[in-house]
Design an enzyme around this catalytic site. Structure first.
Site, PDB file in Angstrom:
ATOM      1  N   ASP A   1      -8.303  -3.192   7.356  1.00  0.00           N
ATOM      2  CA  ASP A   1      -7.570  -3.798   6.246  1.00  0.00           C
ATOM      3  C   ASP A   1      -6.945  -5.134   6.623  1.00  0.00           C
ATOM      4  O   ASP A   1      -6.939  -5.527   7.787  1.00  0.00           O
ATOM      5  CB  ASP A   1      -6.499  -2.813   5.726  1.00  0.00           C
ATOM      6  CG  ASP A   1      -5.801  -2.054   6.840  1.00  0.00           C
ATOM      7  OD1 ASP A   1      -5.858  -2.502   7.996  1.00  0.00           O
ATOM      8  OD2 ASP A   1      -5.207  -1.006   6.556  1.00  0.00           O
TER       9      ASP A   1
ATOM     10  N   ASP B   1       3.139   8.901   4.670  1.00  0.00           N
ATOM     11  CA  ASP B   1       2.719   9.487   3.389  1.00  0.00           C
ATOM     12  C   ASP B   1       1.240   9.878   3.406  1.00  0.00           C
ATOM     13  O   ASP B   1       0.654  10.160   2.361  1.00  0.00           O
ATOM     14  CB  ASP B   1       2.992   8.512   2.222  1.00  0.00           C
ATOM     15  CG  ASP B   1       2.220   7.204   2.367  1.00  0.00           C
ATOM     16  OD1 ASP B   1       1.479   7.042   3.367  1.00  0.00           O
ATOM     17  OD2 ASP B   1       2.343   6.339   1.472  1.00  0.00           O
TER      18      ASP B   1
ATOM     19  N   HIS C   1      -1.367   8.051   4.177  1.00  0.00           N
ATOM     20  CA  HIS C   1      -2.399   7.055   3.847  1.00  0.00           C
ATOM     21  C   HIS C   1      -3.232   6.736   5.083  1.00  0.00           C
ATOM     22  O   HIS C   1      -2.721   6.725   6.200  1.00  0.00           O
ATOM     23  CB  HIS C   1      -1.800   5.773   3.240  1.00  0.00           C
ATOM     24  CG  HIS C   1      -1.008   4.919   4.183  1.00  0.00           C
ATOM     25  ND1 HIS C   1       0.335   4.664   4.021  1.00  0.00           N
ATOM     26  CD2 HIS C   1      -1.365   4.236   5.301  1.00  0.00           C
ATOM     27  CE1 HIS C   1       0.759   3.874   4.980  1.00  0.00           C
ATOM     28  NE2 HIS C   1      -0.246   3.595   5.788  1.00  0.00           N
TER      29      HIS C   1
ATOM     30  N   GLU D   1      -3.518   4.450  -0.379  1.00  0.00           N
ATOM     31  CA  GLU D   1      -2.222   5.034  -0.687  1.00  0.00           C
ATOM     32  C   GLU D   1      -2.391   6.364  -1.418  1.00  0.00           C
ATOM     33  O   GLU D   1      -3.469   6.639  -1.951  1.00  0.00           O
ATOM     34  CB  GLU D   1      -1.459   4.061  -1.583  1.00  0.00           C
ATOM     35  CG  GLU D   1      -1.292   2.682  -0.967  1.00  0.00           C
ATOM     36  CD  GLU D   1      -0.265   2.637   0.144  1.00  0.00           C
ATOM     37  OE1 GLU D   1      -0.025   3.681   0.796  1.00  0.00           O
ATOM     38  OE2 GLU D   1       0.296   1.565   0.370  1.00  0.00           O
TER      39      GLU D   1
HETATM   40  C1  F6R Z   1      -3.741   0.002   9.961  1.00  0.00           C
HETATM   41  C2  F6R Z   1      -3.734   0.899   8.812  1.00  0.00           C
HETATM   42  C3  F6R Z   1      -2.649   1.878   8.512  1.00  0.00           C
HETATM   43  C4  F6R Z   1      -1.835   2.269   9.718  1.00  0.00           C
HETATM   44  C5  F6R Z   1      -0.675   3.153   9.295  1.00  0.00           C
HETATM   45  C6  F6R Z   1       0.188   3.563  10.461  1.00  0.00           C
HETATM   46  O1  F6R Z   1      -4.881  -0.821   9.956  1.00  0.00           O
HETATM   47  O2  F6R Z   1      -4.634   0.817   8.065  1.00  0.00           O
HETATM   48  O3  F6R Z   1      -3.200   3.039   7.940  1.00  0.00           O
HETATM   49  O4  F6R Z   1      -2.654   2.899  10.638  1.00  0.00           O
HETATM   50  O5  F6R Z   1       0.102   2.509   8.343  1.00  0.00           O
HETATM   51  O6  F6R Z   1       0.823   2.457  11.016  1.00  0.00           O
HETATM   52  P1  F6R Z   1       1.619   2.585  12.378  1.00  0.00           P
HETATM   53  O7  F6R Z   1       0.610   2.808  13.445  1.00  0.00           O
HETATM   54  O8  F6R Z   1       2.305   1.233  12.550  1.00  0.00           O
HETATM   55  O9  F6R Z   1       2.562   3.719  12.216  1.00  0.00           O
END
Ligand code: F6R
Length: 243
Positions: free
Chosen positions: A67, A136, A138, A143
Site C-alpha cells: 500500500d 482492528d 485490517h 479496513e
Molecule cells: C502496512 C500495512 C498495514 C500494517 C498494519 C500494522 O503496509 O498494510 O496493514 O501492517 O497497519 O502496522 P504496524 O506494524 O505499524 O502495527
C-alpha cells in the site's frame, strides 16, 4: 514465539530460506509482497544483516508493496516509498525497477491500481506475500467491512487507522492522509504463500477474531483461514486472547 525480536528473526530466516531455495532463470524471479509499519522493521534489519553476510541476494527478486498513502510526496518521511528505500531497499542489492510501490500521486489513481495488478500478473503472481495487521484486523489498508475478494484500489481509511497512524504524523490526526492505495484481500489471497506478522497485546483481539471465529469481512485478516498456505507468526503478547 517469545517476543517481537524472535518473530523478526524467524520471519527473516523464512524469507532467506524461500529466496535462496528458489532457482531463478530467464524470466523467472522470486516475487515477494511486502508490508511497511512498525512490525516488519526488525525483519528488514535481519535481512539486511543476512545480505551483508553474503547469505542472500535480492538481484533476482521482484517486490510489490501492499500500500501507499494518497497525496503524500514520495520523499515525505512517512510515505511508504520513503520507508521502503530507507529501511530496506537501499541497503540490499535489489534493482529499483524491480521494487514496485504504488504511486499515491498518480493523476489517475484507478489506472495506477490496475497497472499494479497487471504488473503482479506479468510477474507470474506473488510467491510469498508478507503482511501485518492493524488492531482492528485490517490487512494492508483493507479496513473492516472491505470485500474479501477485493483487488487493488483506492480506500478511505477508517478512523481507527488514522488514530493508530497519527503517531507517525506528530500525533496530529489531521495530518494523516485520509486515503490510501492498497492491494485487495483478493490480491493477497492469490499469493502462493502468505506470512502475517502479529506482535503486541494490542493485536490480541484481532488475532483471536482472525483464527478462532468465522471468516468475517469486519476482520479482514480472517479471510486467510481459507488460504492454502497462510502462516501467522505471532509473539506471546499477541496470543493473549486465544482460548
Ligand atoms: C502496512 C500495512 C498495514 C500494517 C498494519 C500494522 O503496509 O498494510 O496493514 O501492517 O497497519 O502496522 P504496524 O506494524 O505499524 O502495527
Amino acid at each position: 514465539l517469545e517476543d517481537a525480536d524472535v518473530v523478526a528473526d524467524w520471519a527473516a530466516r523464512f524469507v532467506l530460506q524461500r529466496v535462496t531455495q528458489f532457482a531463478p532463470g530467464p524470466g523467472r524471479r522470486f516475487v515477494l509482497g511486502l508490508p511497511t509499519g512498525g512490525t516488519p522493521l526488525g525483519m528488514y534489519r535481519r535481512l539486511i544483516e543476512f545480505h551483508r553476510q553474503g547469505l542472500i541476494s535480492f538481484k533476482y527478486v521482484t517486490t510489490f508493496n501492499m500500500d501507499e498513502y494518497v497525496g503524500l510526496p514520495r520523499d515525505h518521511p512517512e510515505s511508504y516509498h520513503y520507508y521502503m528505500w530507507n529501511e530496506f531497499f537501499k541497503h540490499v542489492d535489489i534493482e529499483p525497477e524491480h521494487a514496485h510501490v504504488l504511486d499515491g500521486n498518480a493523476t489517475d489513481l484507478a489506472a495506477e491500481c490496475q497497472r499494479f495488478e497487471d504488473l503482479i500478473k506479468e510477474a507470474g503472481g506473488v510467491h510469498l506475500f508478507i503482511g501485518g495487521i492493524g488492531p482492528d484486523g485490517h490487512i494492508a489498508f483493507n479496513e473492516p467491512g472491505s470485500s474479501l475478494v477485493s483487488r487493488t484500489r483506492v480506500k478511505t481509511l477508517a478512523y481507527d487507522t488514522l488514530e493508530a497512524n497519527k503517531r507517525f504524523f506528530g500525533n496530529d490526526i489531521t495530518k494523516v492522509p485520509r486515503q490510501a492505495l492498497t492491494v485487495g484481500v483478493g490480491t493477497v489471497m492469490d499469493a502462493k504463500e502468505v506470512m502475517i506478522l502479529i506482535t503486541g497485546a494490542h493485536k490480541a483481539l484481532a488475532l483471536a477474531k482472525a483464527v478462532e471465529e468465522g471468516v468475517n469481512h469486519m476482520w479482514t485478516v480472517s479471510a486467510f483461514q481459507q488460504h492454502a498456505q497462510a502462516l501467522f507468526v505471532c509473539d506471546e503478547d499477541a496470543t493473549l486472547e486465544l482460548r
